[in-house]
Design a protein around this motif. Structure first.
Motif, mmCIF file in Angstrom:
data_model
loop_
_atom_site.group_PDB
_atom_site.id
_atom_site.type_symbol
_atom_site.label_atom_id
_atom_site.label_comp_id
_atom_site.label_asym_id
_atom_site.label_seq_id
_atom_site.Cartn_x
_atom_site.Cartn_y
_atom_site.Cartn_z
ATOM 1 N N SER A 1 0.818 -1.214 0.000
ATOM 2 C CA SER A 1 0.000 0.000 0.000
ATOM 3 C C SER A 1 0.853 1.266 0.000
ATOM 4 C CB SER A 1 -0.951 0.003 1.201
ATOM 5 O OG SER A 1 -0.219 -0.032 2.415
ATOM 6 N N THR B 1 0.370 4.113 -2.832
ATOM 7 C CA THR B 1 0.039 5.482 -2.435
ATOM 8 C C THR B 1 1.043 6.472 -3.012
ATOM 9 O OG1 THR B 1 -0.987 4.749 -0.364
ATOM 10 C CG2 THR B 1 -0.268 7.043 -0.471
ATOM 11 N N ALA C 1 -1.251 12.616 3.198
ATOM 12 C CA ALA C 1 -0.952 11.321 2.576
ATOM 13 C C ALA C 1 0.526 10.966 2.654
ATOM 14 C CB ALA C 1 -1.398 11.339 1.116
#
Length: 504
Positions: free
Chosen positions: A125, A129, A294
């Motif tokens: 992930s 991302t 993020a």
């Protein structure tokens, strides 16, 4: 009390069971992999590895020799580890097209001190991302701005060559490397470096020092292990070099953040994308941090360092090889110049993004350079599930595989007369039936190189500027250069080319 005693007994037993199950699986995997052919074991403990403890040029040649002898697959062993080498497009497709095999192997651990787990080395992930955040950096409207940087720095490179062109030859490697380092730091960090003050000079030296450290650790295989590496004599130097790199990048990020302006990330469907100032990749990372958290400061540094590493070294190697091959093939050089004249009218005009896109022969030339000399000549992954190769061998889950891109690009069954430099191999009619994984200069699958359009534009812009000012004559040739083992395809010595001022 009884429950406590049972717990104290059960937990150790469960741990032992898990441990022995892991040992059993490792043995089974080892035995399965040993069915694959490979060079003889030269040492009962270190397997085939001592054969590779020789000069870096001999290692490169030994791997080529083994590729011919054991084609299409072989393995080498080291202690209880086995590395499997793959040499066919079909087997590479099995690995690269399956997201379960997206994890890079432990070979890349040597980059962790500098790059952390950025886009090159991360997985799962975190990787997806970061990929999502960075993909807009290569939107065509941003690449148009980057072309301006390529042209500006190409003009500086040309000026350097003009000062040196009265010499019998120029070793282009050092000058080209500084050129690509300047372009990537400006496009990635928004910082225009001249490498004149002490901090910038120290940073450039640290990048070169880190490259030597990485190669050293790869050459002495046991130093790939983080713990073992900590006990070598040069470990403290490595820490100092890494600290220098991180300190410089962090300072550049902090300075950019002070003047940061929120940007709207472009989408692939956008036709126009504008900003008040020239955009840098760093701006998109800062935007992702501000907008939805993020990515954090460490993550931003990881990605900036990753782009600096990947964006300068690979392109530098490709441009150096391109100049040598163009010098050695005058008819190709003349055709490139004719195309530049046809597209630009005036060869001294700065090419735009659209101009570079129109230069189809130059693009085929660059593709052929990258076939002969792929900057990333090998890729290593850890298998996420069992793989059955085209030749019927089984590669268990959690095995290390090494995809030998250089050997695939030089396979005579795929590319007849593979050592011949021929840009027409990439005419549509000559490449339409070629296996999609037979040409891998930018890898393939979901982990393909995010910056491949960036690299192609930079290479084309640089070649345009250089050929507008010089006729290139051969000094080094494909027959005289000697390759050494490295993460990047590299020669033992620099690459020498004769530059003669061009008169139009």
């Amino acid at each position: 009390m009884l429950l406590l005693l049972i717990t104290l007994c059960v937990i150790p037993l469960a741990a032992l069971s898990f441990f022995f199950k892991g040992i059993k699986q490792s043995v089974l995997n080892y035995l399965e992999l040993k069915k694959i052919p490979g060079p003889p074991i030269s040492n009962i403990i270190f397997g085939s590895i001592p054969t590779l403890h020789t000069s870096r040029e001999n290692i490169f040649q030994k791997l080529r020799q083994w590729a011919r002898i054991y084609y299409p697959i072989y393995n080498i062993s080291f202690l209880h580890k086995v590395i499997t080498f793959l040499h066919t497009p079909e087997d590479c497709e099995l690995i690269m097209s399956n997201p379960k095999h997206n994890t890079k192997s432990r070979i890349y651990n040597v980059l962790h001190p500098w790059l952390g787990t950025g886009l090159l080395t991360s997985t799962g992930s975190k990787w997806s991302t970061r990929r999502r955040i960075l993909t807009p950096s290569f939107h065509f409207s941003i690449l148009q701005q980057f072309v301006t940087v390529f042209n500006e720095e190409t003009e500086q490179l040309v000026e350097t060559f003009k000062k040196l062109c009265d010499q019998p030859f120029i070793d282009v490697t050092q000058h080209v490397t500084q050129f690509t380092l300047k372009t990537i730091t400006e496009t990635a960090m928004g910082t225009k470096l001249k490498f004149e003050d002490s901090r910038e000079i120290e940073y450039k030296k640290a990048i070169f020092d880190m490259g030597e450290i990485v190669v050293y650790r790869l050459t002495y295989t046991w130093l790939v292990d983080k713990v073992v590496n900590m006990f070598r004599l040069g470990y403290l130097k490595e820490r100092r070099v890494v600290n220098t790199l991180h300190r410089f990048t962090s300072r550049m990020i902090a300075e950019r953040e002070k003047t940061f302006e929120e940007v709207q990330l472009p989408k692939e469907t956008d036709e126009v994308y504008t900003t008040k100032r020239r955009l840098a990749m760093l701006d998109l990372l800062l935007s992702a941090k501000k907008k939805d958290n993020a990515i954090d400061d460490t993550g931003i540094r990881e990605e900036v360092d990753t782009f600096t590493f990947e964006g300068h070294d690979t392109t530098s190697a490709a441009l150096s090889f391109a100049l040598m091959l163009i010098a050695c093939n005058r008819s190709v050089q003349d055709q490139i110049v004719e195309e530049i004249e046809a597209v630009l009218g005036d060869v001294h005009k700065r090419p735009t993004y659209n101009d570079l896109q129109e230069m189809k022969y130059l693009e085929r030339t660059v593709k052929e350079v990258l076939r002969l000399y792929p900057s990333v000549h090998m890729v290593s992954r850890k298998t996420g599930e069992e793989v059955v190769t085209g030749s019927g061998y089984v590669i268990p889950k959690n095995s290390i595989v090494l995809l030998q891109i250089y050997d695939i690009h030089h396979d005579p069954k795929i590319y007849p007369d593979p050592e011949k430099f021929d840009p027409d191999r990439f005419l549509p009619e000559n490449s339409q039936n070629r296996h999609p994984f037979a040409y891998l200069p930018f890898s393939a699958g979901s982990r393909n190189c995010i910056g491949q359009r960036f690299a192609m534009l930079e290479l084309k812009a640089a070649i345009c500027g250089i050929l507008a000012n010089f006729v290139l004559h051969p000094v080094d040739t494909p027959e005289t250069i000697v390759f050494v083992i490295d993460l990047i395809l590299r020669t033992k010595e620099g690459i020498k080319v004769k530059f003669v001022p061009r008169n139009f």
